[in-house]
Design an enzyme around this catalytic site. Structure first.
Site, mmCIF file in Angstrom:
data_model
loop_
_atom_site.group_PDB
_atom_site.id
_atom_site.type_symbol
_atom_site.label_atom_id
_atom_site.label_comp_id
_atom_site.label_asym_id
_atom_site.label_seq_id
_atom_site.Cartn_x
_atom_site.Cartn_y
_atom_site.Cartn_z
ATOM 1 N N ARG A 60 -3.167 3.060 -4.398
ATOM 2 C CA ARG A 60 -2.843 4.452 -4.061
ATOM 3 C C ARG A 60 -1.371 4.608 -3.683
ATOM 4 O O ARG A 60 -0.744 5.638 -3.986
ATOM 5 C CB ARG A 60 -3.735 4.909 -2.918
ATOM 6 C CG ARG A 60 -3.596 6.375 -2.533
ATOM 7 C CD ARG A 60 -4.757 6.781 -1.640
ATOM 8 N NE ARG A 60 -4.644 8.171 -1.213
ATOM 9 C CZ ARG A 60 -4.303 8.543 0.018
ATOM 10 N NH1 ARG A 60 -4.011 7.628 0.939
ATOM 11 N NH2 ARG A 60 -4.251 9.819 0.336
ATOM 12 N N HIS A 64 1.378 7.437 -5.003
ATOM 13 C CA HIS A 64 2.107 8.301 -4.072
ATOM 14 C C HIS A 64 3.610 8.042 -4.088
ATOM 15 O O HIS A 64 4.387 8.920 -3.724
ATOM 16 C CB HIS A 64 1.524 8.164 -2.664
ATOM 17 C CG HIS A 64 0.230 8.880 -2.487
ATOM 18 N ND1 HIS A 64 -0.112 9.569 -1.342
ATOM 19 C CD2 HIS A 64 -0.824 9.047 -3.329
ATOM 20 C CE1 HIS A 64 -1.311 10.119 -1.493
ATOM 21 N NE2 HIS A 64 -1.763 9.801 -2.685
ATOM 22 N N VAL A 68 6.570 11.108 -6.395
ATOM 23 C CA VAL A 68 7.632 11.757 -5.611
ATOM 24 C C VAL A 68 8.993 11.210 -6.046
ATOM 25 O O VAL A 68 9.402 10.123 -5.646
ATOM 26 C CB VAL A 68 7.410 11.523 -4.094
ATOM 27 C CG1 VAL A 68 8.456 12.262 -3.292
ATOM 28 C CG2 VAL A 68 6.000 11.966 -3.694
ATOM 29 N N SER A 74 10.618 4.879 -2.451
ATOM 30 C CA SER A 74 11.023 5.803 -1.380
ATOM 31 C C SER A 74 9.925 5.966 -0.331
ATOM 32 O O SER A 74 10.206 6.221 0.840
ATOM 33 C CB SER A 74 11.406 7.168 -1.953
ATOM 34 O OG SER A 74 10.315 7.744 -2.654
ATOM 35 N N ASN A 92 0.182 11.762 3.047
ATOM 36 C CA ASN A 92 0.325 10.367 3.477
ATOM 37 C C ASN A 92 0.002 10.119 4.949
ATOM 38 O O ASN A 92 -0.430 9.029 5.319
ATOM 39 C CB ASN A 92 1.764 9.885 3.227
ATOM 40 C CG ASN A 92 2.128 9.897 1.753
ATOM 41 O OD1 ASN A 92 1.299 9.624 0.894
ATOM 42 N ND2 ASN A 92 3.385 10.221 1.462
ATOM 43 N N PRO A 161 -1.034 15.681 -5.638
ATOM 44 C CA PRO A 161 -2.224 16.544 -5.661
ATOM 45 C C PRO A 161 -3.094 16.328 -4.419
ATOM 46 O O PRO A 161 -3.186 15.210 -3.911
ATOM 47 C CB PRO A 161 -2.970 16.101 -6.927
ATOM 48 C CG PRO A 161 -1.977 15.352 -7.747
ATOM 49 C CD PRO A 161 -1.003 14.753 -6.787
ATOM 50 N N HIS A 191 -10.399 6.162 -8.452
ATOM 51 C CA HIS A 191 -11.336 6.469 -7.375
ATOM 52 C C HIS A 191 -12.674 5.746 -7.556
ATOM 53 O O HIS A 191 -13.626 6.035 -6.843
ATOM 54 C CB HIS A 191 -11.553 7.979 -7.261
ATOM 55 C CG HIS A 191 -10.440 8.690 -6.566
ATOM 56 N ND1 HIS A 191 -10.439 10.041 -6.308
ATOM 57 C CD2 HIS A 191 -9.264 8.231 -6.055
ATOM 58 C CE1 HIS A 191 -9.324 10.385 -5.686
ATOM 59 N NE2 HIS A 191 -8.594 9.299 -5.532
ATOM 60 N N THR A 192 -12.728 4.818 -8.467
ATOM 61 C CA THR A 192 -13.888 3.927 -8.567
ATOM 62 C C THR A 192 -13.882 2.919 -7.428
ATOM 63 O O THR A 192 -14.868 2.235 -7.177
ATOM 64 C CB THR A 192 -13.905 3.186 -9.926
ATOM 65 O OG1 THR A 192 -15.040 2.321 -9.977
ATOM 66 C CG2 THR A 192 -12.656 2.319 -10.096
ATOM 67 N N THR A 242 -20.656 1.438 -6.898
ATOM 68 C CA THR A 242 -19.984 0.134 -6.785
ATOM 69 C C THR A 242 -18.615 0.340 -6.142
ATOM 70 O O THR A 242 -17.584 0.254 -6.817
ATOM 71 C CB THR A 242 -19.833 -0.513 -8.179
ATOM 72 O OG1 THR A 242 -19.167 0.429 -9.047
ATOM 73 C CG2 THR A 242 -21.163 -0.886 -8.787
ATOM 74 N N ASP A 247 -14.690 -0.241 -12.041
ATOM 75 C CA ASP A 247 -15.511 -0.043 -13.243
ATOM 76 C C ASP A 247 -15.527 1.451 -13.587
ATOM 77 O O ASP A 247 -14.717 2.216 -13.073
ATOM 78 C CB ASP A 247 -16.931 -0.588 -13.019
ATOM 79 C CG ASP A 247 -17.602 -0.008 -11.765
ATOM 80 O OD1 ASP A 247 -17.288 1.148 -11.391
ATOM 81 O OD2 ASP A 247 -18.432 -0.698 -11.148
#
Length: 319
Positions: A60, A64, A68, A74, A92, A161, A191-192, A242, A247
């Site tokens: 992630r 992020h 930016v 940064s 953040n 977003p 997001h798995t 999971t 996956d």
């Protein structure tokens, strides 16, 4: 003749501006830091063994950072008396995590090749390794980025977003950094893995019914009270099936109305990307192929190369 020369010069400058990502190469440190990959992977592996969720957190950070002003490290810069960084930006603050792992990786890399590898490149390799360690696809990471000497809290607030974004907002946010709608859906598949805080999905589990599986809502309500300020930091897995394996179950969840975040379920809600989600839910290899393509493309967003920026000694502050 003068105007012709001006046009040639302008063309040359535009070409240079657009070619920074072309200067990134997979073998950038092959001679200057041959032990880079094994050094990074060792620290990432230890961090994930200690806490599986860390793999998602590190991945992630790459999103992020790149969203930016490009992939320039940064995000890592701490606030100073004269400087406000991105860590306290809305997307953040109390949310982005794993900075101490980046510090550990940077320290380890500095021991084997001091002053050579940027924090921005360390993050790109770390994101790839996190995916691989959790069972996802492998790819060759393009390197050669340098570190920014500044950051922008305002840009972080406006560019990343939010979990409440609708589909049009998601598409436009990704488009703004040169990523296609298909890239957006594939990257959402990150997001798995990972967890979300109650504050991120409270509105969905209490206010949405049409596109939300009722049993999921009840389960999540058990650990996320309706009242704001109560249980805000309680966690739930983004992927019900999971949560620690990379996956395609995230997309299976969406088809079954089991997306945890409002922004997740927007990808399968009678809109323009339903068919892509359906395809990924049925074809794991299609998802992983497109995810790798999109990750490489995201890593190409506005890197600092050549003599721009610097190679930070400490990721948290400029030299």
């Amino acid at each position: 003749m003068a105007s012709f020369k001006s046009a040639i010069v302008l063309f040359f400058l535009v070409s240079l501006m657009g070619s920074s990502s072309a200067q990134l190469t997979t073998g950038f440190y092959s001679k200057s830091c041959p032990k880079l990959y094994e050094t990074v992977k060792s620290v990432v592996n230890s961090a994930i063994q200690k806490e599986t969720r860390m793999g998602a957190s590190l991945l992630r950070l790459f999103f992020h950072d790149c969203f930016v002003n490009g992939c320039d490290g940064s995000l890592f810069l701490d606030d100073t008396s004269t400087f406000t960084g991105e860590k306290r930006a809305q997307p953040n603050f109390n949310s982005a995590r794993g900075f101490e792992v980046i510090d550990n990786i940077k320290s380890a890399v500095e021991k084997v090749c001091p002053g050579v590898v940027s924090c921005a490149d360390i993050l790109a390799v770390t994101a790839r390794d996190s995916v691989v360690i959790l069972g996802g696809p492998n790819w060759d990471v393009k390197l050669g980025r340098r570190d920014a000497r500044t950051a922008s809290q305002g840009a972080a607030n406006s560019s990343i977003p939010t979990p409440t974004s609708n589909l049009n907002r998601l598409i436009s946010s990704f488009s703004a950094v040169g990523l296609s709608t298909k890239d957006m859906v594939a990257l959402a598949g990150a997001h798995t893995i990972g967890q979300a805080r109650c504050t991120s999905f409270r509105g969905r589990i209490y206010n949405e019914t049409k596109n939300l599986d009722a049993s999921l809502a009840r389960t999540r309500q058990n650990n996320c009270p309706r009242t704001s300020g109560s249980g805000d930091n309680n966690l739930a897995p983004l992927d019900l099936q999971t949560p620690t394996n990379f996956d395609n179950h995230y997309f299976v969840n969406l088809v079954n109305k089991k997306g945890l975040l409002h922004s997740d379920q927007q990808l399968f809600n009678g809109g323009s990307v339903d068919s892509i989600v359906k395809s990924y839910s049925n074809n794991p290899s299609s998802f992983t192929t497109d995810f790798v393509t999109a990750m490489i493309k995201m890593g190409d967003i506005r890197p600092l190369t050549g003599s721009k920026g610097e190679i930070r000694k400490n990721c948290r502050r400029i030299n």
